[in-house]
Design a protein around this motif. Structure first.
Motif, PDB file in Angstrom:
ATOM      1  N   TYR A 166       3.966   5.747  -5.519  1.00 27.57           N
ATOM      2  CA  TYR A 166       3.953   5.750  -6.989  1.00 27.57           C
ATOM      3  C   TYR A 166       2.914   6.736  -7.519  1.00 27.57           C
ATOM      4  O   TYR A 166       3.195   7.527  -8.432  1.00 27.57           O
TER       5      TYR A 166
ATOM      6  N   CYS B 245       0.839  -1.213   0.000  1.00 27.44           N
ATOM      7  CA  CYS B 245       0.000   0.000   0.000  1.00 27.44           C
ATOM      8  C   CYS B 245       0.867   1.253   0.000  1.00 27.44           C
ATOM      9  O   CYS B 245       0.577   2.224  -0.711  1.00 27.44           O
TER      10      CYS B 245
ATOM     11  N   LEU C 166       2.472   1.739  -3.472  1.00 30.50           N
ATOM     12  CA  LEU C 166       1.489   2.189  -4.463  1.00 30.50           C
ATOM     13  C   LEU C 166       1.123   3.656  -4.248  1.00 30.50           C
ATOM     14  O   LEU C 166       0.985   4.429  -5.202  1.00 30.50           O
ATOM     15  N   LYS C 167       1.004   4.050  -2.978  1.00 30.99           N
ATOM     16  CA  LYS C 167       0.702   5.460  -2.670  1.00 30.99           C
ATOM     17  C   LYS C 167       1.845   6.363  -3.145  1.00 30.99           C
ATOM     18  O   LYS C 167       1.601   7.428  -3.738  1.00 30.99           O
TER      19      LYS C 167
END
Length: 247
Positions: free
Chosen positions: A227, A221, A224-225
Motif C-alpha cells: 500500500y 506487513c 501495508l508495504k
C-alpha cells in the motif's frame, strides 16, 4: 554586457528525498514481514500440530516428523521394516507408492529452502536500505521514475519471489497429504501405516494457531508495504504528469 548563464538548481534532482522516509518504512515492514514468515514457516514445520488418537494413546507429530518418515521410506529403511513386520510382498507395493509420494516431499523441501534463501537476501537488502536510506531512496525513485519496476525484471520478481517459492513448497506438502489420505481409503492399507503418519491422523492440535499467527502478521506487513509503495508510486507519477496531488 556579460551574458549570464542559467544553471539548473539541484532542487529538482533531490525530489527523491521527500520519499526517503516512506521508503525507509517500507524496508522496516519488509524486514518485519520476512521475520514473520520465517518464524511462521519454522513453527509450521517443527511444532507438532497433528494428532493421532487411538484408544488410550494420543500422539502428536509435525510436518518435520512426516518429512523424516518419508525420506526414510525413500532410502529403503521403511520398506525393510514393513517387510519384516508384515511378512508379505505387500510392502514392496507400499514402498513403490510412497516413493512416488515422497517426490512431493522432496520438491516441498527444495522450494522452501530456495524461498528461505531468497527471503534472507531480501531482508539483507532491506537492512542496507535502512543503513543507506538516501542511496536506497534514489534507487527506488529512479526505478519508478523510469518505469523500470514494470519491466521484465519486475515480472520475474512477481512470479519468482521468496513468497511464491514458499507457497509452492506448502502446496507440494498439501498435495502429499491429499494423496496419502486418498491412498488411506484403499483396501488393505493397514499394513502401510508406518510409511506415513497422515494415514492415521485424526485431527489437529491447538498449537496450530502459533504458525498461523505469524503467517497472518506477515500478510499484514506485506499488504501495508504494498500500500505504501503504491502511494509513493502514484505521487511520483503525478509529478511526472504535473497532476495536482489534491485531485
Amino acid at each position: 554586457m556579460e551574458e549570464v548563464q542559467t544553471v539548473s538548481t539541484p532542487a529538482t534532482n533531490s525530489q527523491y528525498l521527500k520519499y526517503s522516509g516512506s521508503f525507509k518504512k517500507q524496508c522496516v515492514l519488509n524486514i518485519a514481514a520476512g521475520i514473520c514468515i520465517l518464524v511462521g514457516t519454522v513453527l509450521l514445520l517443527f511444532v507438532p500440530i497433528f494428532k493421532i488418537d487411538a484408544l488410550l494413546i494420543s500422539v502428536e507429530f509435525s510436518f518435520f516428523d512426516e518429512i523424516k518418515l518419508a525420506f526414510s521410506g525413500l532410502i529403503g529403511s521403511g520398506a525393510a521394516v514393513a517387510e519384516v513386520s508384515s511378512g508379505s510382498g505387500a510392502a514392496d507395493g507400499y514402498s513403490s507408492v510412497f516413493m512416488i509420494y515422497g517426490i512431493f516431499q522432496i520438491f516441498a523441501v527444495i522450494m522452501l529452502a530456495i524461498g528461505l534463501c531468497c527471503l534472507l537476501a531480501d531482508v539483507i537488502k532491506s537492512c542496507f536500505g535502512i543503513v543507506n536510506a538516501d542511496t536506497y531512496a534514489i534507487t527506488q525513485y529512479d526505478k519508478i521514475k523510469t518505469r523500470a519496476a514494470e519491466g521484465k525484471g519486475r515480472r520475474f520478481g512477481r512470479y519468482y519471489s521468496p513468497a511464491s517459492f514458499m507457497v509452492s513448497g506448502i502446496m507440494f506438502e498439501v498435495l502429499y497429504v491429499v494423496y496419502v489420505k486418498i491412498f488411506s481409503n484403499m483396501l488393505g492399507v493397514g499394513s502401510a501405516y508406518m510409511y506415513s503418519n497422515f494415514l492415521s491422523v485424526t485431527g489437529v492440535s491447538w498449537t496450530i494457531i502459533f504458525p498461523f499467527l505469524f503467517i497472518a502478521a506477515y500478510v499484514a506487513c506485506w499488504a501495508l508495504k504494498k500500500y505504501m509503495f503504491g502511494q509513493v508510486k502514484t505521487a511520483i507519477l503525478k509529478e511526472d504528469y504535473q497532476i495536482s496531488t489534491n485531485t
